[in-house]
Design a protein around this motif. Structure first.
Motif, PDB file in Angstrom:
ATOM      1  N   ILE A   1       0.839  -1.197   0.000  1.00 35.83           N
ATOM      2  CA  ILE A   1       0.000   0.000   0.000  1.00 35.83           C
ATOM      3  C   ILE A   1       0.874   1.247   0.000  1.00 35.83           C
ATOM      4  CG2 ILE A   1      -1.656   1.336   1.352  1.00 35.83           C
ATOM      5  CD1 ILE A   1      -2.898  -1.294   2.273  1.00 35.83           C
ATOM      6  N   ALA A   2       1.939   1.228   0.792  1.00 33.95           N
ATOM      7  CA  ALA A   2       2.857   2.372   0.839  1.00 33.95           C
ATOM      8  C   ALA A   2       3.498   2.623  -0.520  1.00 33.95           C
ATOM      9  CB  ALA A   2       3.929   2.139   1.902  1.00 33.95           C
ATOM     10  N   VAL A   3       3.868   1.551  -1.212  1.00 33.85           N
ATOM     11  CA  VAL A   3       4.457   1.703  -2.548  1.00 33.85           C
ATOM     12  C   VAL A   3       3.436   2.295  -3.513  1.00 33.85           C
ATOM     13  CG1 VAL A   3       5.442   0.479  -4.525  1.00 33.85           C
ATOM     14  CG2 VAL A   3       6.118  -0.171  -2.214  1.00 33.85           C
ATOM     15  N   GLU A   4       2.196   1.832  -3.418  1.00 31.92           N
ATOM     16  CA  GLU A   4       1.149   2.315  -4.319  1.00 31.92           C
ATOM     17  C   GLU A   4       0.885   3.812  -4.150  1.00 31.92           C
ATOM     18  OE1 GLU A   4      -2.438   0.079  -4.155  1.00 31.92           O
ATOM     19  OE2 GLU A   4      -1.533  -1.757  -4.941  1.00 31.92           O
ATOM     20  N   VAL A   5       1.034   4.319  -2.931  1.00 31.77           N
ATOM     21  CA  VAL A   5       0.785   5.748  -2.694  1.00 31.77           C
ATOM     22  C   VAL A   5       2.086   6.552  -2.725  1.00 31.77           C
ATOM     23  CG1 VAL A   5      -1.289   5.274  -1.354  1.00 31.77           C
ATOM     24  CG2 VAL A   5       0.901   5.490  -0.163  1.00 31.77           C
ATOM     25  N   ASN A   6       3.156   5.907  -3.254  1.00 29.13           N
ATOM     26  CA  ASN A   6       4.457   6.568  -3.446  1.00 29.13           C
ATOM     27  C   ASN A   6       5.112   7.001  -2.146  1.00 29.13           C
ATOM     28  OD1 ASN A   6       4.448   6.403  -6.328  1.00 29.13           O
ATOM     29  ND2 ASN A   6       3.018   8.119  -6.397  1.00 29.13           N
ATOM     30  N   ASP A   7       4.852   6.269  -1.079  1.00 26.34           N
ATOM     31  CA  ASP A   7       5.548   6.510   0.186  1.00 26.34           C
ATOM     32  C   ASP A   7       6.815   5.659   0.169  1.00 26.34           C
ATOM     33  OD1 ASP A   7       6.359   7.076   2.728  1.00 26.34           O
ATOM     34  OD2 ASP A   7       4.867   5.805   3.715  1.00 26.34           O
ATOM     35  N   ILE A   8       7.834   6.166  -0.500  1.00 25.12           N
ATOM     36  CA  ILE A   8       9.040   5.380  -0.733  1.00 25.12           C
ATOM     37  C   ILE A   8      10.257   6.098  -0.170  1.00 25.12           C
ATOM     38  CG2 ILE A   8       8.122   4.229  -2.776  1.00 25.12           C
ATOM     39  CD1 ILE A   8       9.642   6.207  -4.478  1.00 25.12           C
ATOM     40  N   PHE A   9      11.367   5.360  -0.089  1.00 20.80           N
ATOM     41  CA  PHE A   9      12.615   5.913   0.395  1.00 20.80           C
ATOM     42  C   PHE A   9      13.395   6.513  -0.772  1.00 20.80           C
ATOM     43  CE2 PHE A   9      11.368   2.972   3.620  1.00 20.80           C
ATOM     44  CZ  PHE A   9      11.923   3.429   4.805  1.00 20.80           C
ATOM     45  N   GLU A  10      14.281   7.456  -0.455  1.00 23.68           N
ATOM     46  CA  GLU A  10      15.146   8.014  -1.477  1.00 23.68           C
ATOM     47  C   GLU A  10      16.127   6.959  -1.957  1.00 23.68           C
ATOM     48  OE1 GLU A  10      14.829  10.949  -2.785  1.00 23.68           O
ATOM     49  OE2 GLU A  10      13.185  11.535  -1.450  1.00 23.68           O
ATOM     50  N   LEU A  11      16.626   7.125  -3.192  1.00 23.62           N
ATOM     51  CA  LEU A  11      17.510   6.125  -3.783  1.00 23.62           C
ATOM     52  C   LEU A  11      18.766   5.901  -2.960  1.00 23.62           C
ATOM     53  CD1 LEU A  11      17.260   7.001  -7.587  1.00 23.62           C
ATOM     54  CD2 LEU A  11      16.192   5.110  -6.367  1.00 23.62           C
ATOM     55  N   ASP A  12      19.349   6.981  -2.401  1.00 26.26           N
ATOM     56  CA  ASP A  12      20.568   6.802  -1.616  1.00 26.26           C
ATOM     57  C   ASP A  12      20.280   6.061  -0.318  1.00 26.26           C
ATOM     58  OD1 ASP A  12      19.060   8.864  -0.643  1.00 26.26           O
ATOM     59  OD2 ASP A  12      20.765  10.110  -0.061  1.00 26.26           O
ATOM     60  N   GLU A  13      19.055   6.220   0.220  1.00 19.83           N
ATOM     61  CA  GLU A  13      18.676   5.476   1.411  1.00 19.83           C
ATOM     62  C   GLU A  13      18.550   3.989   1.086  1.00 19.83           C
ATOM     63  OE1 GLU A  13      15.814   7.287   4.377  1.00 19.83           O
ATOM     64  OE2 GLU A  13      15.252   8.375   2.567  1.00 19.83           O
ATOM     65  N   ILE A  14      17.951   3.675  -0.072  1.00 15.90           N
ATOM     66  CA  ILE A  14      17.734   2.290  -0.460  1.00 15.90           C
ATOM     67  C   ILE A  14      19.055   1.553  -0.591  1.00 15.90           C
ATOM     68  CG2 ILE A  14      16.886   0.801  -2.320  1.00 15.90           C
ATOM     69  CD1 ILE A  14      14.681   2.817  -2.814  1.00 15.90           C
ATOM     70  N   GLU A  15      20.078   2.226  -1.116  1.00 19.86           N
ATOM     71  CA  GLU A  15      21.381   1.592  -1.274  1.00 19.86           C
ATOM     72  C   GLU A  15      21.934   1.133   0.065  1.00 19.86           C
ATOM     73  OE1 GLU A  15      23.034   0.817  -4.023  1.00 19.86           O
ATOM     74  OE2 GLU A  15      21.359   1.527  -5.226  1.00 19.86           O
ATOM     75  N   ASN A  16      21.586   1.852   1.132  1.00 17.53           N
ATOM     76  CA  ASN A  16      22.092   1.504   2.462  1.00 17.53           C
ATOM     77  C   ASN A  16      21.201   0.512   3.196  1.00 17.53           C
ATOM     78  OD1 ASN A  16      24.266   3.311   2.218  1.00 17.53           O
ATOM     79  ND2 ASN A  16      22.974   5.030   2.867  1.00 17.53           N
ATOM     80  N   LEU A  17      20.102   0.084   2.548  1.00 17.53           N
ATOM     81  CA  LEU A  17      19.146  -0.791   3.220  1.00 17.53           C
ATOM     82  C   LEU A  17      19.162  -2.206   2.663  1.00 17.53           C
ATOM     83  CD1 LEU A  17      16.077   1.604   3.535  1.00 17.53           C
ATOM     84  CD2 LEU A  17      17.642   0.894   5.336  1.00 17.53           C
ATOM     85  N   LEU A  18      20.210  -2.546   1.892  1.00 18.90           N
ATOM     86  CA  LEU A  18      20.277  -3.890   1.330  1.00 18.90           C
ATOM     87  C   LEU A  18      20.253  -4.914   2.446  1.00 18.90           C
ATOM     88  CD1 LEU A  18      22.900  -3.511  -1.538  1.00 18.90           C
ATOM     89  CD2 LEU A  18      20.428  -3.703  -1.730  1.00 18.90           C
ATOM     90  N   ASP A  19      19.396  -5.908   2.291  1.00 18.29           N
ATOM     91  CA  ASP A  19      19.242  -6.938   3.314  1.00 18.29           C
ATOM     92  C   ASP A  19      20.413  -7.912   3.260  1.00 18.29           C
ATOM     93  OD1 ASP A  19      17.484  -8.462   5.262  1.00 18.29           O
ATOM     94  OD2 ASP A  19      17.838  -9.984   3.736  1.00 18.29           O
ATOM     95  N   ASN A  20      21.017  -8.198   4.408  1.00 19.26           N
ATOM     96  CA  ASN A  20      22.169  -9.092   4.453  1.00 19.26           C
ATOM     97  C   ASN A  20      21.883 -10.379   5.213  1.00 19.26           C
ATOM     98  OD1 ASN A  20      24.021  -7.351   3.078  1.00 19.26           O
ATOM     99  ND2 ASN A  20      24.087  -6.078   4.931  1.00 19.26           N
ATOM    100  N   SER A  21      20.619 -10.695   5.438  1.00 18.86           N
ATOM    101  CA  SER A  21      20.292 -11.894   6.209  1.00 18.86           C
ATOM    102  C   SER A  21      20.633 -13.156   5.446  1.00 18.86           C
ATOM    103  CB  SER A  21      18.802 -11.900   6.574  1.00 18.86           C
ATOM    104  OG  SER A  21      17.999 -11.942   5.416  1.00 18.86           O
ATOM    105  N   ASN A  22      20.746 -13.088   4.127  1.00 20.63           N
ATOM    106  CA  ASN A  22      21.177 -14.217   3.305  1.00 20.63           C
ATOM    107  C   ASN A  22      22.462 -13.833   2.614  1.00 20.63           C
ATOM    108  OD1 ASN A  22      19.093 -15.833   4.005  1.00 20.63           O
ATOM    109  ND2 ASN A  22      18.009 -15.746   2.077  1.00 20.63           N
TER     110      ASN A  22
END
Length: 291
Positions: free
Chosen positions: A242-263
């Protein structure tokens, strides 16, 4: 809030006004605070001036109501042509084109849980990193949206086993078209292919990072019953979409720092019965990545 509350109000209303019932809005806000902070329910209870038992009941009601929206919000788009184009553009690197005909990036992530109670084989929920978890499989789109989710496997279960038992994906897509990286690239073509494949696959890693950043309860861990935990994870997936649909997204530079490392370790998929896929992959990097 206006995108969520009208859809679940009927499920949260009480039949009578006995006992000073909590309004649907306050119920939703209470549950969202729990999802968005990962704090103990007793803390949420103090903030909302209600009992911990009431918070527990509210979280249960809201996660059930949100989980019922799964079929409406967690699904593959009707316009797969646009998804393929977006993935192709996403994977472009210098002169190397992106991968063609990709409809989703698939991976698993671990959601931390407390040691399960009332189960004989509790150790099956201990993953390779030593903590208890559920291994959650997700198919993500190029826009960080969740297209499919499987929440029922113990933390020790290998990603490949979860994939083999994903009956919906088996019936919808052919696994011979599952494009994986080359373990030991030996030619420039294979190296270019790997870079493009990894860039496309990073979309699902970014999805995990944003998802857990948006709902820290998934990062800090859940102390609820397994059945409740599964529904909370699905509820957070619905809210994320729902958040994606309403464009409640993170900035691109933030996304780069949020890569999941659990695998963090690369997934090694079995090559048994996938000769057609190996031939297809070889044709792809020889056709598109030879300069």
């Amino acid at each position: 809030m206006n995108n969520i509350l009208p859809r679940i109000t009927n499920s949260l209303q009480t039949e009578t006004q006995r006992g000073l019932p909590v309004s649907p809005l306050c119920q939703l806000l209470t549950a969202l605070r729990f999802y968005a902070t990962g704090i103990f329910q007793i803390v949420s209870a103090d903030i909302m001036h209600i009992s911990q038992a009431t918070v527990c009941y509210i979280v249960k009601k809201v996660r059930r109501a949100l989980a019922l929206l799964m079929q409406d919000f967690i699904k593959f788009p009707n316009n797969l042509r646009k998804v393929k184009d977006d993935f192709e553009n996403l994977g472009c690197i210098s002169r190397s084109p992106g991968l063609k005909n990709i409809v989703g990036a698939i991976d698993c992530t671990h959601i931390k849980i407390t040691k399960p109670r009332g189960i004989i084989h509790t150790e099956q929920y201990r993953n390779r990193q030593g903590y208890f978890s559920l291994n959650v499989q997700v198919v993500g789109g190029p826009n960080l949206k969740i297209y499919d989710i499987v929440v029922r496997w113990a933390g020790s279960t290998h990603d490949s086993r979860i994939l083999r038992n994903s009956h919906y994906l088996c019936e919808t897509f052919y696994f011979r078209y599952l494009l994986t990286p080359i373990s030991n690239p030996s030619t420039p073509q294979e190296e270019r292919y790997n870079k493009v494949q990894i860039k496309s696959r990073n979309s699902v890693e970014s999805l995990f990072g944003v998802w857990k950043k948006r709902f820290p309860c998934l990062q800090k861990g859940l102390a609820t019953k397994l059945s409740t935990t599964a529904n909370i994870i699905i509820a957070c997936a619905v809210l994320h979409n729902i958040a994606v649909e309403v464009n409640d997204i993170f900035e691109l530079d933030e996304i780069e720092n949020l890569l999941d490392n659990s695998n963090a370790q690369p997934t090694r998929m079995s090559t048994i019965g996938t000769s057609d896929g190996l031939v297809l992959r070889a044709n792809i990097f020889s056709r598109y990545y030879t300069f």
